[in-house]
Design a protein around this motif. Structure first.
Motif, mmCIF file in Angstrom:
data_model
loop_
_atom_site.group_PDB
_atom_site.id
_atom_site.type_symbol
_atom_site.label_atom_id
_atom_site.label_comp_id
_atom_site.label_asym_id
_atom_site.label_seq_id
_atom_site.Cartn_x
_atom_site.Cartn_y
_atom_site.Cartn_z
ATOM 1 N N LYS A 235 -44.561 -15.418 -61.716
ATOM 2 C CA LYS A 235 -44.840 -15.610 -63.144
ATOM 3 C C LYS A 235 -46.317 -15.597 -63.515
ATOM 4 C CE LYS A 235 -44.920 -20.698 -63.186
ATOM 5 N NZ LYS A 235 -44.309 -21.919 -63.762
ATOM 6 N N SER A 236 -47.234 -15.542 -62.524
ATOM 7 C CA SER A 236 -48.666 -15.693 -62.818
ATOM 8 C C SER A 236 -49.441 -14.394 -62.621
ATOM 9 C CB SER A 236 -49.293 -16.770 -61.923
ATOM 10 O OG SER A 236 -48.619 -17.994 -62.031
ATOM 11 N N GLN A 237 -50.408 -14.185 -63.489
ATOM 12 C CA GLN A 237 -51.482 -13.235 -63.261
ATOM 13 C C GLN A 237 -52.789 -14.007 -63.347
ATOM 14 O OE1 GLN A 237 -51.810 -9.955 -62.453
ATOM 15 N NE2 GLN A 237 -49.588 -9.883 -62.090
ATOM 16 N N VAL A 238 -53.711 -13.723 -62.414
ATOM 17 C CA VAL A 238 -54.979 -14.459 -62.353
ATOM 18 C C VAL A 238 -56.130 -13.465 -62.372
ATOM 19 C CG1 VAL A 238 -56.323 -16.182 -61.125
ATOM 20 C CG2 VAL A 238 -53.828 -16.186 -60.909
ATOM 21 N N MET A 239 -57.044 -13.644 -63.326
ATOM 22 C CA MET A 239 -58.268 -12.853 -63.378
ATOM 23 C C MET A 239 -59.428 -13.791 -63.047
ATOM 24 S SD MET A 239 -57.524 -10.572 -66.814
ATOM 25 C CE MET A 239 -58.624 -9.208 -66.366
ATOM 26 N N ILE A 240 -60.338 -13.329 -62.172
ATOM 27 C CA ILE A 240 -61.433 -14.178 -61.688
ATOM 28 C C ILE A 240 -62.750 -13.451 -61.897
ATOM 29 C CG2 ILE A 240 -62.258 -15.568 -59.762
ATOM 30 C CD1 ILE A 240 -59.563 -15.174 -58.399
ATOM 31 N N ALA B 190 -58.967 -16.350 -51.849
ATOM 32 C CA ALA B 190 -58.362 -16.790 -50.591
ATOM 33 C C ALA B 190 -57.401 -17.955 -50.828
ATOM 34 C CB ALA B 190 -59.451 -17.188 -49.600
ATOM 35 N N ALA B 191 -57.786 -18.884 -51.697
ATOM 36 C CA ALA B 191 -56.915 -20.029 -51.988
ATOM 37 C C ALA B 191 -55.629 -19.579 -52.666
ATOM 38 C CB ALA B 191 -57.659 -21.027 -52.869
ATOM 39 N N GLY C 226 -49.381 -17.558 -52.048
ATOM 40 C CA GLY C 226 -48.409 -16.479 -52.135
ATOM 41 C C GLY C 226 -48.756 -15.342 -53.064
ATOM 42 N N LEU C 227 -49.955 -15.378 -53.681
ATOM 43 C CA LEU C 227 -50.371 -14.298 -54.566
ATOM 44 C C LEU C 227 -51.125 -13.245 -53.760
ATOM 45 C CD1 LEU C 227 -49.904 -16.868 -56.377
ATOM 46 C CD2 LEU C 227 -51.498 -15.838 -58.005
ATOM 47 N N ILE C 228 -51.182 -12.011 -54.250
ATOM 48 C CA ILE C 228 -51.897 -10.936 -53.587
ATOM 49 C C ILE C 228 -52.814 -10.234 -54.578
ATOM 50 C CG2 ILE C 228 -50.074 -10.569 -51.873
ATOM 51 C CD1 ILE C 228 -49.261 -8.058 -53.458
ATOM 52 N N GLN D 298 -51.235 -9.965 -58.183
ATOM 53 C CA GLN D 298 -51.466 -11.007 -59.178
ATOM 54 C C GLN D 298 -52.929 -11.412 -59.334
ATOM 55 O OE1 GLN D 298 -49.321 -11.759 -56.372
ATOM 56 N NE2 GLN D 298 -47.601 -10.741 -57.415
ATOM 57 N N ILE D 299 -53.828 -10.904 -58.478
ATOM 58 C CA ILE D 299 -55.239 -11.355 -58.490
ATOM 59 C C ILE D 299 -56.141 -10.174 -58.834
ATOM 60 C CG2 ILE D 299 -57.073 -12.461 -57.176
ATOM 61 C CD1 ILE D 299 -54.872 -13.458 -55.227
#
Length: 247
Positions: A206-211, A223-224, A229-231, A240-241
């Motif tokens: 359910k997540s998308q992460v932008m950094i 890495a965290a 479980g995200l890639i 998701q990253i």
């Protein structure tokens, strides 16, 4: 690279190091999250350039970038000293891939930033895209102290416009402050305190992460998240990253 003349129409000093320049220029259509090269001529007349993310919505008529003065840097101290009416050079096109069109759909969108890395996320949040595509949008801004809490009025206005969808958190590392996280973002991901604070969980489903931020934060946060479980999100292998490194 092709250049155009631009004019400073605003200079806001957030603290002794952090500055926002607003400029008048002409750019072709671009996507929120992209950056543009900004330059001043050196003594030999050649432009000395650095890339800066655009903070404003692409729908705005003027352009703004948010930067940190590097004391021994060749460009940022000069940019900080510019006054309204001064001229500078701006590339004729924006570029970059930290954009929502590169991010798969999901239930929630996390935006993790340190320092001036908040810039591209501010641009995205002032468009319709995140609110049309994600049920929840969470911005986390890592800073050292309260003087680095830039664009609070903008974030508060976004919160008023999207009260059920949007939340933002500060993570302050060098000053004790009520109602904020007190550790680096990667550690807050690892020990679960960020998820607890935001009352939700990272999930590959359910997540998308932008950094966006300094290299250590981007690497450690990625890495965290992998351990959860995200890639990494790639064109040939959606994940998701999605990251951008500010050097």
């Amino acid at each position: 690279m092709q250049w155009q003349n631009a004019t400073v129409i605003g200079n806001k000093q957030w603290n002794e190091r952090l500055c926002s320049l607003r400029i008048k220029a002409q750019l072709p259509a671009y996507e929120a999250g992209q950056f543009v090269s900004v330059a001043l001529p050196e003594s030999d007349g050649k432009p000395l350039a650095r890339p800066y993310s655009l903070v404003n919505s692409p729908a705005d008529d003027d352009y703004e970038f948010y930067f940190n003065r590097v004391d021994d840097g060749p460009l940022s101290p000069r940019l900080q000293q510019l006054k309204v009416g001064d001229g500078l050079l701006v590339a004729t096109r924006a570029a970059g891939f930290l954009v929502l069109s590169q991010v798969p759909d999901a239930e929630q969108l996390w935006l993790l930033a340190t320092g001036t890395g908040i810039g591209p996320f501010l641009a995205m949040l002032q468009t319709r895209d995140p609110w049309m595509r994600f049920k929840t949008v969470i911005l986390v801004h890592g800073i050292r102290n309260r003087s680095e809490m830039a664009y609070i009025d903008t974030l508060s206005a976004i919160k008023r416009e999207h009260p059920e969808q949007f939340q933002f958190q500060h993570s302050i590392t060098r000053q004790i402050t009520d109602n904020t996280l007190q550790q680096r973002i990667p550690y807050a991901i690892t020990d679960g305190s960020l998820e607890d604070k935001c009352n939700t969980r990272f999930s590959a489903n359910k997540s998308q992460v932008m950094i966006c931020g300094n290299p250590a934060m981007v690497a450690d946060s990625s890495a965290a998240l992998v351990k959860k479980g995200l890639i990494k999100n790639r064109r040939r292998q959606p994940g998701q990253i999605t990251v951008e490194v500010y050097k």
